[in-house]
Design an enzyme around this catalytic site. Structure first.
Site, PDB file in Angstrom:
ATOM      1  CB  ALA A  76      98.910  23.178  60.655  1.00  0.00           C
ATOM      2  CG  ASP A  77      95.648  19.795  65.555  1.00  0.00           C
ATOM      3  OD1 ASP A  77      95.100  20.778  66.087  1.00  0.00           O
ATOM      4  OD2 ASP A  77      95.916  18.746  66.163  1.00  0.00           O
TER       5      ASP A  77
END
Length: 193
Positions: A76-77
């Site tokens: 994720a970011d």
């Protein structure tokens, strides 16, 4: 509840203690395996939700050579998006002050891109939450920076910390997304595997 995942070795490809805490809240067994030195840059033409999705995808790509057939990888970011610009992690104390001053009295979006990858399937999505900050005095900003050191956080703040208590007037969307992982959506997607 996620018995469909019993045959997977779940890997969280992240160094974030907040993502680790949120994924653990689902009652899953998983290992944390951050990859060092993953490039978090993105093409200049990307905007909004395309940016964290691009970076989450790049993080997933870095693991592909090591993935085993029974592995399930989550990357994720998260970005903070204000007036058409990304507010990243602050470079230093002065940068954190600048970022928090820009958020003060304004509404911004927190956007998280997520990739869930197995040898058979890839699921990608982004989730956006809208956050309204109250006016913050310099004394509030300095107290927060000095006591909470938000240098590892996009937008120079953690909503679950003191600044969230005193600064967040309203939020539309997932609170947990603002923390760094839209865990309800992750759960929904994991159920589909």
């Amino acid at each position: 509840m996620l018995n469909n995942l019993n045959n997977y070795n779940i890997i969280l490809g992240s160094n974030s203690p907040r993502r680790k805490e949120l994924l653990a809240g689902l009652g899953l067994s998983f290992e944390v395996k951050p990859m060092p030195d993953i490039d978090e840059s993105y093409p200049a033409g990307l905007r909004g939700e395309d940016i964290p999705l691009y970076i989450a995808r790049n993080k997933a790509e870095a693991y592909l050579a090591e993935l085993q057939p029974d592995d399930l990888l989550i990357t994720a970011d998260t970005i903070v998006w204000l007036n058409g610009k990304v507010l990243g992690k602050p470079q230093d104390h002065q940068d954190a002050i600048r970022i928090l001053r820009s958020l003060s009295g304004n509404t911004h979006q927190v956007i998280t891109g997520v990739c869930i990858v197995t040898s058979q399937k890839r699921i990608e999505f982004s989730v956006t939450s809208t956050v309204r900050f109250a006016m913050l005095g310099d004394d509030d900003i300095l107290y927060y920076i000095e006591n909470y050191q938000p240098f590892d956080k996009a937008g120079a703040y953690g909503i679950q910390e003191w600044i969230g208590y005193i600064g967040v007037e309203s939020i539309q969307g997932s609170f947990y997304n603002v923390m760094g992982l839209p865990i309800q959506r992750v759960y929904t997607e994991l159920k589909k595997l």
